[in-house]
Design a protein around this motif. Structure first.
Motif, PDB file in Angstrom:
ATOM      1  N   GLY A 228       0.805  -1.073   0.228  1.00  0.00           N
ATOM      2  CA  GLY A 228      -0.032  -0.094   0.093  1.00  0.00           C
ATOM      3  C   GLY A 228       0.913   1.288   0.139  1.00  0.00           C
ATOM      4  N   GLN A 229       2.055   1.301   0.809  1.00  0.00           N
ATOM      5  CA  GLN A 229       2.942   2.131   0.979  1.00  0.00           C
ATOM      6  C   GLN A 229       3.616   2.718  -0.669  1.00  0.00           C
ATOM      7  OE1 GLN A 229       5.280   1.000   4.216  1.00  0.00           O
ATOM      8  NE2 GLN A 229       4.140   2.608   5.562  1.00  0.00           N
ATOM      9  N   ALA A 230       3.948   1.730  -0.967  1.00  0.00           N
ATOM     10  CA  ALA A 230       4.667   1.742  -2.398  1.00  0.00           C
ATOM     11  C   ALA A 230       3.579   2.291  -3.448  1.00  0.00           C
ATOM     12  CB  ALA A 230       5.166   0.418  -2.956  1.00  0.00           C
ATOM     13  N   HIS A 232       0.693   4.130  -2.818  1.00  0.00           N
ATOM     14  CA  HIS A 232       0.492   5.528  -2.593  1.00  0.00           C
ATOM     15  C   HIS A 232       1.503   6.245  -3.139  1.00  0.00           C
ATOM     16  CE1 HIS A 232      -0.226   8.639   0.269  1.00  0.00           C
ATOM     17  NE2 HIS A 232      -1.596   8.234   0.251  1.00  0.00           N
ATOM     18  N   ALA A 233       2.756   6.070  -2.790  1.00  0.00           N
ATOM     19  CA  ALA A 233       3.869   6.897  -3.251  1.00  0.00           C
ATOM     20  C   ALA A 233       4.191   6.873  -4.608  1.00  0.00           C
ATOM     21  CB  ALA A 233       5.237   6.474  -2.511  1.00  0.00           C
ATOM     22  N   ASP A 234       3.809   5.718  -5.188  1.00  0.00           N
ATOM     23  CA  ASP A 234       4.045   5.909  -6.845  1.00  0.00           C
ATOM     24  C   ASP A 234       2.807   6.918  -7.529  1.00  0.00           C
ATOM     25  OD1 ASP A 234       5.186   4.893  -9.433  1.00  0.00           O
ATOM     26  OD2 ASP A 234       3.107   3.916  -9.702  1.00  0.00           O
ATOM     27  N   VAL A 235       1.691   6.528  -7.149  1.00  0.00           N
ATOM     28  CA  VAL A 235       0.523   7.386  -7.753  1.00  0.00           C
ATOM     29  C   VAL A 235       0.778   8.917  -7.436  1.00  0.00           C
ATOM     30  CG1 VAL A 235      -1.922   7.810  -7.817  1.00  0.00           C
ATOM     31  CG2 VAL A 235      -1.071   5.267  -8.139  1.00  0.00           C
ATOM     32  N   LYS A 236       0.853   9.197  -6.124  1.00  0.00           N
ATOM     33  CA  LYS A 236       0.967  10.357  -5.529  1.00  0.00           C
ATOM     34  C   LYS A 236       2.119  11.478  -6.394  1.00  0.00           C
ATOM     35  CE  LYS A 236      -2.160  10.177  -2.295  1.00  0.00           C
ATOM     36  NZ  LYS A 236      -3.128  11.353  -1.685  1.00  0.00           N
ATOM     37  N   ARG A 237       3.364  10.478  -6.589  1.00  0.00           N
ATOM     38  CA  ARG A 237       4.327  11.395  -7.220  1.00  0.00           C
ATOM     39  C   ARG A 237       4.061  11.420  -8.795  1.00  0.00           C
ATOM     40  NH1 ARG A 237       6.901   8.453 -11.161  1.00  0.00           N
ATOM     41  NH2 ARG A 237       6.901   6.362 -10.990  1.00  0.00           N
ATOM     42  N   GLN A 373       0.529   5.974   8.123  1.00  0.00           N
ATOM     43  CA  GLN A 373       1.739   5.554   7.607  1.00  0.00           C
ATOM     44  C   GLN A 373       1.598   5.615   5.988  1.00  0.00           C
ATOM     45  OE1 GLN A 373       3.457   2.193   9.663  1.00  0.00           O
ATOM     46  NE2 GLN A 373       2.869   2.881  11.238  1.00  0.00           N
ATOM     47  N   ASP A 374       0.725   6.284   5.565  1.00  0.00           N
ATOM     48  CA  ASP A 374       0.632   6.568   4.057  1.00  0.00           C
ATOM     49  C   ASP A 374       0.559   5.226   3.239  1.00  0.00           C
ATOM     50  OD1 ASP A 374       0.574   9.288   4.337  1.00  0.00           O
ATOM     51  OD2 ASP A 374       2.534   9.545   4.233  1.00  0.00           O
ATOM     52  N   ALA A 375      -0.305   4.423   3.656  1.00  0.00           N
ATOM     53  CA  ALA A 375      -0.530   3.042   2.808  1.00  0.00           C
ATOM     54  C   ALA A 375      -2.075   3.111   2.280  1.00  0.00           C
ATOM     55  CB  ALA A 375      -0.547   1.886   3.593  1.00  0.00           C
TER      56      ALA A 375
END
Length: 428
Positions: A228-230, A232-237, A373-375
């Motif tokens: 989930g964190q990966a 979340h980070a990928d789409v947000k960037r 935790q941004d997942a």
């Protein structure tokens, strides 16, 4: 540790009755087409101060070996019709309909969603899905015409054109593109939200890029904290490339949950529910979806089939294969060997959604942890019972999230964009 403020959790409810998630054999299970079922779930979600109610869609009943799969949902009303009715019995809850961008037209769909947004006072949302299979297309005059590679390009142009119509009530829309050539104007004023909220569920690279460019909410399927964190980070960037900020897109995985008075009781209930969701026939149906061959004589309590899948099979129709069947079979065999699982036990382990299992205190802590935790930015809850499956979460978990200061105690706005913290878009 970080000093940032606590993130506020977004919650939505998925109406059950799709695939094998619903335990139809439970005595509390009720109709998935009677309006009272939709009303019960919607009123429960609104009582819990949820952001929105989410309806799935299916344009054709799935088939296995040329026959309707009777373990799947049989009978699903058209989503926007249901939500227009629910708009009259709710006051704040967002109303999200899944509608296909392959077998509809932008003007007609823009008009339907604008109507729902006006009737509900700004609570409409559109979950954009695509289809490339000829099986579904046989219900339409253009059956099977769309190459798989074109589905996101059509969807992106579809959403762009729908937004032009929502903005263009005072002027004519002129549009010429690869899939549409349109000149006209919407027959309604601009919707109260400007644009109804757009939801998207694709997980491929094309799907993620489409979400970053065009979506307000992503309905994701990532089940572990790290995955989930990966995601979340990928789409947000990706948002920055489209001039968007990270908080302009909410990521909300679909999840199930099981509550008990203790963690041990919840774990025991969860095991019973999963075995009810994946009975012997359902396990065989999942195997046939991957292997693409008739496995009627296969023992679900024995090992996986020894033969290789048929990657070109049309045995199962109306259900999308996720990935290469040979690669999936290899992965399944490795997991089964490592954990010494039968076919049915393996399907139970690998086909369930992300689940929160435990006492109300444990589940509240799990939900909060994933968001902080941004997942995820929140979750779309998928109950296992129609229509009362959300009741215990609203009664027992929501108050604990409110005590933690991470979930609203009352609505502070009237539109779905208010609930999600999304701005009203300016005219294009």
């Amino acid at each position: 540790m970080t000093d940032r403020p606590l993130k506020q959790i977004h919650l939505a409810a998925h109406f059950p009755g799709v695939n094998n998630t619903t335990v139809w054999t439970d005595p509390q299970s009720r109709s998935q087409i009677d309006f009272s079922s939709f009303r019960h779930l919607a009123e429960t979600a609104e009582r819990g101060r949820f952001d929105f109610l989410f309806l799935a869609e299916g344009l054709r009943l799935r088939e296995v070996k040329g026959r309707i799969h009777d373990l799947d949902v049989v009978g699903r009303p058209e989503s926007i019709t249901v939500l227009n009715a629910l708009a009259a019995v709710t006051t704040h809850l967002g109303l999200a309909a899944t509608v296909n961008a392959t077998f509809n037209e932008p003007y007609e769909l823009a008009r339907r969603f604008a109507s729902l947004d006006h009737l509900s006072g700004g609570r409409a949302a559109w979950n954009v899905v695509t289809s490339s299979d000829a099986f579904t297309g046989e219900n339409f005059r253009r059956g099977g015409y769309l190459d798989r590679a074109d589905r996101y390009t059509r969807a992106a142009e579809f959403v762009e054109l729908a937004r032009k119509f929502w903005d263009g009530d005072e002027e004519t829309v002129h549009h010429v593109g690869p899939h549409f050539e349109v000149e006209g104007r919407l027959s309604l004023p601009r919707p109260p939200q400007g644009h109804p909220v757009v939801i998207q569920a694709g997980d491929s690279d094309e799907g993620r890029e489409f979400a970053a460019a065009a979506a307000d909410v992503v309905f994701s399927r990532h089940s572990t904290l790290a995955d989930g964190q990966a995601f979340h980070a990928d789409v947000k960037r990706r948002l920055a490339a489209y001039g968007r900020k990270p908080d302009e897109l909410k990521i909300m995985p679909g999840v199930t949950y099981v509550l008990g008075d203790t963690d041990a009781e919840a774990a025991e209930r969860a095991t019973e529910i999963r075995r009810a969701q994946v009975g012997p026939r359902t396990a065989i149906a999942f195997l046939e979806q991957v292997w693409g061959i008739d496995l009627s004589d296969h023992d679900p309590d024995g090992p996986l089939p020894t033969v290789d899948p048929d990657p070109d099979s049309a045995l199962v129709q109306g259900r999308t294969r996720i990935g290469d069947p040979l690669e999936i079979a290899a992965k399944w065999r490795a997991v089964a060997a490592e954990k010494r699982l039968s076919s049915r036990e393996l399907v139970i382990e690998l086909t369930g959604r992300q689940s929160f299992i435990g006492s109300p205190e444990t589940v509240a802590a799990q939900v909060d942890r994933y968001v902080q935790q941004d997942a995820a930015d929140g979750f779309i809850l998928v109950p296992h019972l129609t229509p009362g499956g959300l009741d215990d979460f609203v009664d027992r978990v929501v108050p604990l999230l409110q005590e933690r200061g991470v979930f609203r105690t009352d609505y502070t706005g009237t539109t779905l964009r208010d609930h999600l913290g999304l701005p009203v878009p300016g005219r294009r």
